[in-house]
Design a protein around this motif. Structure first.
Motif, PDB file in Angstrom:
ATOM      1  N   ARG A  11      23.744 -62.962  14.300  1.00  0.00           N
ATOM      2  CA  ARG A  11      23.553 -61.498  14.634  1.00  0.00           C
ATOM      3  C   ARG A  11      24.276 -60.652  13.897  1.00  0.00           C
ATOM      4  O   ARG A  11      23.582 -59.879  13.278  1.00  0.00           O
TER       5      ARG A  11
ATOM      6  N   THR B 184      23.178 -60.659  10.296  1.00  0.00           N
ATOM      7  CA  THR B 184      21.952 -59.635  10.023  1.00  0.00           C
ATOM      8  C   THR B 184      22.309 -58.383   9.917  1.00  0.00           C
ATOM      9  O   THR B 184      21.753 -57.484   9.238  1.00  0.00           O
TER      10      THR B 184
ATOM     11  N   VAL C 265      17.160 -48.894  19.100  1.00  0.00           N
ATOM     12  CA  VAL C 265      15.792 -49.005  18.548  1.00  0.00           C
ATOM     13  C   VAL C 265      15.101 -47.741  18.087  1.00  0.00           C
ATOM     14  O   VAL C 265      14.661 -47.468  16.868  1.00  0.00           O
TER      15      VAL C 265
ATOM     16  N   GLN D 177      27.779 -56.467  19.589  1.00  0.00           N
ATOM     17  CA  GLN D 177      27.752 -58.042  19.430  1.00  0.00           C
ATOM     18  C   GLN D 177      29.114 -58.549  19.710  1.00  0.00           C
ATOM     19  O   GLN D 177      29.277 -59.512  20.112  1.00  0.00           O
TER      20      GLN D 177
ATOM     21  N   PHE E  96      12.586 -54.457  12.485  1.00  0.00           N
ATOM     22  CA  PHE E  96      12.201 -55.862  13.267  1.00  0.00           C
ATOM     23  C   PHE E  96      13.511 -56.377  13.683  1.00  0.00           C
ATOM     24  O   PHE E  96      13.731 -56.807  14.695  1.00  0.00           O
ATOM     25  N   ALA E  97      14.532 -56.456  12.782  1.00  0.00           N
ATOM     26  CA  ALA E  97      15.814 -57.126  12.984  1.00  0.00           C
ATOM     27  C   ALA E  97      16.553 -56.436  14.244  1.00  0.00           C
ATOM     28  O   ALA E  97      17.099 -57.017  15.122  1.00  0.00           O
TER      29      ALA E  97
ATOM     30  N   TRP F 260      15.109 -54.474  16.310  1.00  0.00           N
ATOM     31  CA  TRP F 260      14.292 -54.707  17.736  1.00  0.00           C
ATOM     32  C   TRP F 260      14.771 -56.062  18.318  1.00  0.00           C
ATOM     33  O   TRP F 260      14.865 -56.061  19.458  1.00  0.00           O
ATOM     34  N   TRP F 261      14.898 -56.906  17.569  1.00  0.00           N
ATOM     35  CA  TRP F 261      15.184 -58.279  17.880  1.00  0.00           C
ATOM     36  C   TRP F 261      16.634 -58.403  18.633  1.00  0.00           C
ATOM     37  O   TRP F 261      16.878 -58.973  19.431  1.00  0.00           O
ATOM     38  N   LEU F 262      17.624 -57.913  17.885  1.00  0.00           N
ATOM     39  CA  LEU F 262      18.931 -57.880  18.344  1.00  0.00           C
ATOM     40  C   LEU F 262      18.954 -57.144  19.623  1.00  0.00           C
ATOM     41  O   LEU F 262      19.828 -57.555  20.547  1.00  0.00           O
ATOM     42  N   GLU F 263      18.516 -55.853  19.794  1.00  0.00           N
ATOM     43  CA  GLU F 263      18.656 -55.042  21.001  1.00  0.00           C
ATOM     44  C   GLU F 263      17.694 -55.774  22.194  1.00  0.00           C
ATOM     45  O   GLU F 263      18.129 -55.758  23.388  1.00  0.00           O
ATOM     46  N   ARG F 264      16.642 -56.420  21.781  1.00  0.00           N
ATOM     47  CA  ARG F 264      15.856 -57.392  22.840  1.00  0.00           C
ATOM     48  C   ARG F 264      16.779 -58.307  23.495  1.00  0.00           C
ATOM     49  O   ARG F 264      16.768 -58.688  24.793  1.00  0.00           O
ATOM     50  N   GLY F 265      17.394 -59.181  22.711  1.00  0.00           N
ATOM     51  CA  GLY F 265      18.001 -60.433  22.998  1.00  0.00           C
ATOM     52  C   GLY F 265      19.522 -60.308  23.296  1.00  0.00           C
ATOM     53  O   GLY F 265      20.194 -61.171  23.425  1.00  0.00           O
TER      54      GLY F 265
END
Length: 408
Positions: free
Chosen positions: A214, A217, A278, A329, A379-380, A382-387
């Motif tokens: 993470r 990224t 996001v 993170q 997209f990255a 969104w993925w980081l904040e989602r998980g």
């Protein structure tokens, strides 16, 4: 004053919080002093000292690369050491490097001097990122530091013409030296009990795999965005001339872009985490992509002016949220150090990268590449904040108290 030793301890006094904030402000000025002076330093080395464009550019590249590397390395090898001590050592190195650059008798000595200055600035950069990551809303903290950096840059570049006729102060290295001396009182306010902390994933992710991916990224995203924007920045004069502007018009456009950066960073500091990460990142990426697409495709005069403002403004709106995501993170602050170093590394890579593209493929490809980078980055994030952890969950941030450790 007894300092808390755990993240569950009660908040420290407000005076200590202000000391943290002022010290972080001093750290960001140390890290950005030479960067804001780069155009003047480039002219001084290339024209006044007669080094030529390539040799002068290499000096700046070495300094920025050393600064980014020193920040990362220091965060790993000095775990448990006093941030105050390291910051003051960094200031001494940066001041010594700039003093040596003023009287460097050869190109080799000049490279050594700027490497020394870069090392010192790297320690200031590590301190700034580590400290800002501790605040309740790190996105807002980083945005406020961006505002301070921009105002600081406007001041030192504005003062330079006023003192360059004073004997001994004609070189922009003298202005950098004076600005570093001015930061000493602020950096010295850093509480002595604050130490460099080991990497410490968010409790939500303590048992999860992939936290390193993470952060990696975020580092890659920051580096790519910074390179795309920075490549355009380096060629502002050339693009402006192609758009039909004279140097006075180009200087005016650049000044307005710096003002736009100030407004954008101010907007990010006001918004903070109210909208999450996001939405602001999506907005910033959209504006940045549009600006670079215009700049890379032979704009007219008005389009050039608007795009320069949008490019720099969007970058300074985006970066606080990228730094804040790294702080979420890894609340130790090391994640923010990595992302911050990636951003400053673009100051070393961007000019060389842009020159290579300009002479081989053509600048148009930067606009196309930025679209791909923006989509991937959106997209990255969104993925980081989602998980991952979000605002209000960042390592139980009751205040900037988690990194304090009582000294024996």
């Amino acid at each position: 004053m007894a300092l808390p030793t755990t993240r569950h301890a009660p908040p420290v006094p407000a005076s200590a919080v202000w000391r943290l904030a002022l010290a972080a402000a001093g750290g960001t000025c140390v890290a950005n002093a030479a960067w804001w002076m780069q155009p003047l330093l480039m002219h001084d080395m290339s024209q006044v000292r007669g080094l030529g464009d390539f040799a002068a550019g290499m000096v700046l590249t070495v300094e920025m690369a050393v600064m980014a590397l020193a920040s990362v390395v220091a965060s790993r090898i000095f775990v448990g050491r006093s941030l105050l001590l390291l910051s003051l050592i960094g200031l001494v190195l940066a001041i010594a490097g700039n003093a040596l650059a003023l009287m460097a008798p050869s190109y080799t000595i000049l490279l050594v001097a700027r490497g020394l200055a870069g090392t010192g600035a790297g320690l200031g950069l590590m301190m700034m990122n580590s400290t800002a990551a501790l605040f309740l809303d790190p996105d807002r903290a980083f945005a406020r530091l961006s505002v301070i950096s921009i105002v600081f840059g406007m001041v030192i570049t504005g003062v330079m013409p006023m003192i360059q006729h004073v004997p001994g102060f004609s070189s922009p290295f003298a202005m950098v030296l004076l600005s570093l001396l001015a930061t000493v009182p602020a950096v010295a306010l850093l509480p002595s009990a604050l130490v460099v902390r080991a990497s410490e994933p968010h409790p939500q992710q303590a048992m999860a795999r992939g936290s390193g991916y993470r952060l990696a990224t975020l580092v890659v995203i920051t580096f790519l965005i910074g390179c795309a924007s920075g490549t355009m920045w380096v060629f502002y004069a050339l693009i402006g001339q192609q758009a039909g502007l004279d140097m006075a018009g180009i200087d005016g456009a650049i000044s307005m872009s710096v003002f736009a950066a100030l407004l954008a960073a101010g907007a990010a500091s006001l918004i903070g985490g109210r909208l999450g990460r996001v939405v602001p990142v999506m907005i910033g990426l959209a504006v940045l992509t549009a600006a670079i697409a215009v700049l890379s495709n032979h704009p007219g005069a008005m389009a050039f002016r608007l795009a320069t403002m949008a490019n720099v403004g969007a970058l300074y709106f985006l970066t606080p949220y990228l730094f804040g995501a790294a702080a979420a993170q890894d609340p130790s602050g090391r994640g923010a150090v990595y992302v911050g170093s990636a951003f400053y590394l673009t100051g070393a890579v961007g000019p060389a990268f842009g020159g290579l593209i300009s002479t081989t493929i053509g600048m148009e490809v930067v606009g196309t590449a930025t679209i791909v980078i923006a989509i991937g980055s959106a997209f990255a994030i969104w993925w980081l904040e989602r998980g991952g952890p979000r605002h209000g969950q960042d390592f139980a941030h009751e205040g900037p108290v988690m990194a304090f450790h009582a000294q024996d």
